[in-house]
Design an enzyme around this catalytic site. Structure first.
Site, PDB file in Angstrom:
ATOM      1  N   GLU A   1      -9.614 -11.130   7.185  1.00  0.00           N
ATOM      2  CA  GLU A   1      -8.034 -10.244   7.426  1.00  0.00           C
ATOM      3  C   GLU A   1      -8.683  -9.976   9.539  1.00  0.00           C
ATOM      4  O   GLU A   1      -7.438 -10.127  10.246  1.00  0.00           O
ATOM      5  CB  GLU A   1      -7.952  -9.342   7.781  1.00  0.00           C
TER       6      GLU A   1
ATOM      7  N   LYS B   1      -7.914   9.835  -3.480  1.00  0.00           N
ATOM      8  CA  LYS B   1      -8.525  10.155  -3.053  1.00  0.00           C
ATOM      9  C   LYS B   1      -9.324  11.808  -3.440  1.00  0.00           C
ATOM     10  O   LYS B   1      -8.356  12.402  -4.109  1.00  0.00           O
ATOM     11  CB  LYS B   1      -7.334  10.155  -1.318  1.00  0.00           C
TER      12      LYS B   1
ATOM     13  N   ASP C   1     -11.854   1.468  -0.902  1.00  0.00           N
ATOM     14  CA  ASP C   1     -11.624   1.680   0.653  1.00  0.00           C
ATOM     15  C   ASP C   1     -12.835   0.886   0.987  1.00  0.00           C
ATOM     16  O   ASP C   1     -14.316   1.856   1.022  1.00  0.00           O
ATOM     17  CB  ASP C   1     -11.493   2.840   1.632  1.00  0.00           C
TER      18      ASP C   1
ATOM     19  N   HIS D   1       0.778  -1.147  -0.127  1.00  0.00           N
ATOM     20  CA  HIS D   1      -0.217  -0.349   0.210  1.00  0.00           C
ATOM     21  C   HIS D   1       0.722   1.137   0.243  1.00  0.00           C
ATOM     22  O   HIS D   1       1.191   1.800   1.226  1.00  0.00           O
ATOM     23  CB  HIS D   1      -0.624   0.204   0.959  1.00  0.00           C
TER      24      HIS D   1
ATOM     25  N   HIS E   1      -2.397   9.809   6.093  1.00  0.00           N
ATOM     26  CA  HIS E   1      -2.994  10.815   5.138  1.00  0.00           C
ATOM     27  C   HIS E   1      -3.262  12.772   5.338  1.00  0.00           C
ATOM     28  O   HIS E   1      -3.346  12.789   3.878  1.00  0.00           O
ATOM     29  CB  HIS E   1      -4.288  10.026   5.084  1.00  0.00           C
TER      30      HIS E   1
ATOM     31  N   HIS F   1      -8.736  -8.362  -0.073  1.00  0.00           N
ATOM     32  CA  HIS F   1      -8.546  -8.537   1.876  1.00  0.00           C
ATOM     33  C   HIS F   1      -9.283  -9.045   1.614  1.00  0.00           C
ATOM     34  O   HIS F   1     -11.083  -9.312   1.679  1.00  0.00           O
ATOM     35  CB  HIS F   1      -7.913  -6.829   2.248  1.00  0.00           C
TER      36      HIS F   1
ATOM     37  N   THR G   1      -2.860   1.892  -4.441  1.00  0.00           N
ATOM     38  CA  THR G   1      -3.914   3.369  -3.385  1.00  0.00           C
ATOM     39  C   THR G   1      -4.781   3.632  -3.806  1.00  0.00           C
ATOM     40  O   THR G   1      -5.340   3.061  -5.030  1.00  0.00           O
ATOM     41  CB  THR G   1      -2.586   4.341  -3.492  1.00  0.00           C
TER      42      THR G   1
ATOM     43  N   ASP H   1       2.905  -5.632   2.460  1.00  0.00           N
ATOM     44  CA  ASP H   1       2.149  -4.701   3.276  1.00  0.00           C
ATOM     45  C   ASP H   1       2.161  -3.591   3.058  1.00  0.00           C
ATOM     46  O   ASP H   1       1.606  -2.225   2.816  1.00  0.00           O
ATOM     47  CB  ASP H   1       1.193  -5.040   4.126  1.00  0.00           C
TER      48      ASP H   1
ATOM     49  N   GLY I   1      -8.763  -1.888   3.265  1.00  0.00           N
ATOM     50  CA  GLY I   1      -9.385  -0.757   4.295  1.00  0.00           C
ATOM     51  C   GLY I   1      -9.666  -1.252   5.904  1.00  0.00           C
ATOM     52  O   GLY I   1      -9.555  -2.585   5.774  1.00  0.00           O
TER      53      GLY I   1
END
Ligand code: 6MZ
Length: 364
Positions: free
Chosen positions: A228, A101, A168, A16, A66, A225, A98, A304, A198
C-alpha cells in the site's frame, strides 16, 4: 452507464465497516457527543466532510470515527446501515471487515464488539440478510436469490453478508492471536476469514505472522493489505510467500515481486477511488488495474471505505468503465468473476453463479 452500473448485480470484497459509515450518521453522532461536552462540533465537522485526504489524514479520521462509533448500540446501527446501503445498490454479496475493539470503560471486549456487529446484521429490515452459513443450521434454500427479486422493485431484496476480522497493524502478536481465536469461535455466525490492515507505515510483518499462520492452519481464509506504500520490498515478498487467498491494493509492487504476484494468481482487491484520493498514483491512467486486467490476472473492484472516500461500488464500476474504456460486457464479466474469489462456502458460490447467469440476459 452510471445507471447500468447501479442496477447490475455486484460483489463487494473489500469494505471496512468504520470506513463505510454514512456522513450523515457521523455528523449526528458528533453532534450528540458535542452536546455531552466530549468534543466541539465545529472542530470535527469539516474533518468529516472533507473530500480529499492524504493517507495520514485518513488514519487520523479513523481515530475520530472510532471515538464516535465505538459503543455497542452504535456499532449495531452502523452495521445495519452499511449493509442496507450496499443492498440498495444491488450488491448481492458483501464481505464486511472490521477490527474487533476493546474499551474497558464501557465494558466492551472484542467479543462483545463483534456481537454488536452481529446484532446489526440481525436488525436489518429493508432487505433479507443471509449471514449464517448453511452448514451451521440455516438452509440456504430459503435465501436463493433471483434477478427478479433484485430488480423488479417489488420483491424484497436479499444480500449475503460474510465477515472478516481485521488485525490492526498497531496490535501486538497476542492481540492478533486473540482476534484469530475469536474468528474461529464465530464461524457459525458468518466469520470466514482474517484481514491484515491499518496504517501501512506502522508495525512489522513478523508481529502478525504467528496469528496469520494459525488462522490458515485452522481453515480461515486470509487477505492482506499488501504494497500500500512504497519501499516495502521485503514485506511484500514475505506476504506473497505466505500465499494469502487475496491481497488488497498492491499499489507499490514492482520488479521481481510484481512477477511473483502475477505468477501466483492471487486475486487483487482493487480500490480505485481510495488509491487516487490518497495519491497512490499521479492519475487513474497509471493505475495498475490496467496491467492486471490486460494480463487476465484475477481482480475485483471494491470500495475500501465508502464513507471516507464518498464513493459506492456502482461508482467504482462506472469509474473503471470510463477510465479504462470498458463496455457493459466487460463490466458484467468483472462483477461475475468476483464470485470465484469470495470466502464463503461452495453453496453460496453456486447461488451467486446462478444470480449472474440469470442476470446475464438482462445486462448484456
Ligand atoms: C489500511 C485501512 C484502510 O476495522 O474499525 N482501514 N487500513 N488501508 C486503508 N486504506 C485507506 N481503510 C480502512 O474500519 C476502519 C479500520 O480499517 C482499516 C484501518 O485499520 C481503520 O482503522 P474498522 O471497522
Amino acid at each position: 452507464m452510471e445507471e447500468w452500473c447501479l442496477l447490475q448485480p455486484k460483489i463487494e470484497l473489500h469494505a471496512h465497516l468504520n470506513g463505510s459509515v454514512r456522513d450523515s450518521t457521523l455528523l449526528e453522532l458528533a453532534r450528540n457527543l458535542a452536546e455531552k461536552g466530549v468534543l466541539v462540533f465545529a472542530d470535527v465537522e469539516h474533518v468529516i466532510l472533507k473530500d480529499d485526504r492524504s493517507l495520514v489524514e485518513c488514519f487520523k479520521l479513523f481515530d475520530l470515527i472510532h471515538v464516535l462509533t465505538t459503543d455497542h448500540a452504535t456499532v449495531t446501527r452502523i452495521t445495519k446501515e452499511v449493509v442496507e446501503d450496499f443492498a440498495s445498490e444491488n450488491v448481492v454479496y458483501v464481505e464486511l471487515r472490521t477490527t474487533p475493539k476493546k474499551n474497558a470503560a464501557i465494558g466492551m471486549t472484542k467479543r462483545s464488539y463483534m456481537e454488536a456487529v452481529i446484532n446489526g446484521l440481525r436488525s436489518v429490515e429493508a432487505v433479507d440478510v443471509d449471514f449464517i452459513p448453511s452448514k451451521m443450521g440455516q438452509k440456504n434454500s430459503t435465501m436463493n436469490l433471483s434477478t427478479d427479486d433484485m430488480c423488479n422493485g417489488t420483491a424484497r431484496k436479499k444480500i449475503y453478508v460474510r465477515l472478516l476480522l481485521s488485525i490492526d497493524r498497531r496490535e501486538t502478536t497476542a492481540a492478533a492471536m486473540e482476534t484469530v481465536q475469536l474468528a474461529l469461535e464465530m464461524r457459525d455466525v458468518g466469520v470466514v476469514g482474517i484481514d491484515l490492515s491499518g496504517n501501512p507505515i506502522i508495525g512489522e510483518w513478523v508481529t502478525f505472522l504467528p496469528a496469520l499462520k494459525y488462522a490458515k492452519e485452522q481453515g480461515l481464509l486470509v487477505t492482506l493489505h499488501c504494497g500500500e506504500v512504497p519501499d516495502r520490498k521485503e514485506e511484500v515478498n514475505a506476504m506473497l510467500d505466505f500465499l494469502p487467498q487475496r491481497i488488497g491494493h498492491a499499489c507499490f509492487i514492482h520488479g521481481e515481486e510484481w512477477i511473483k504476484l502475477k505468477s501466483s494468481k492471487i486475486p487483487v482487491e482493487i480500490c480505485l477511488t481510495s488509491n487516487i484520493r490518497t495519491d497512490r498514483f499521479p492519475s487513474i491512467e497509471y493505475h495498475h488495474f490496467v496491467d492486471l486486467y490486460k494480463s487476465k490476472h484475477p481482480v475485483v473492484l471494491c470500495t475500501d471505505d465508502v464513507g471516507m472516500f464518498s464513493t459506492s461500488l456502482s461508482k467504482e464500476y462506472n469509474l473503471a468503465a470510463s477510465a479504462f474504456g470498458l463496455g457493459k460486457e466487460e463490466m458484467f464479466q468483472l462483477a461475475r468473476d468476483a464470485t470465484e474469489f469470495v470466502f464463503a462456502d461452495d453453496d453460496v458460490k453456486k447461488n451467486l453463479r446462478e444470480i449472474f447467469d440469470s442476470a446475464e440476459k438482462k445486462f448484456m
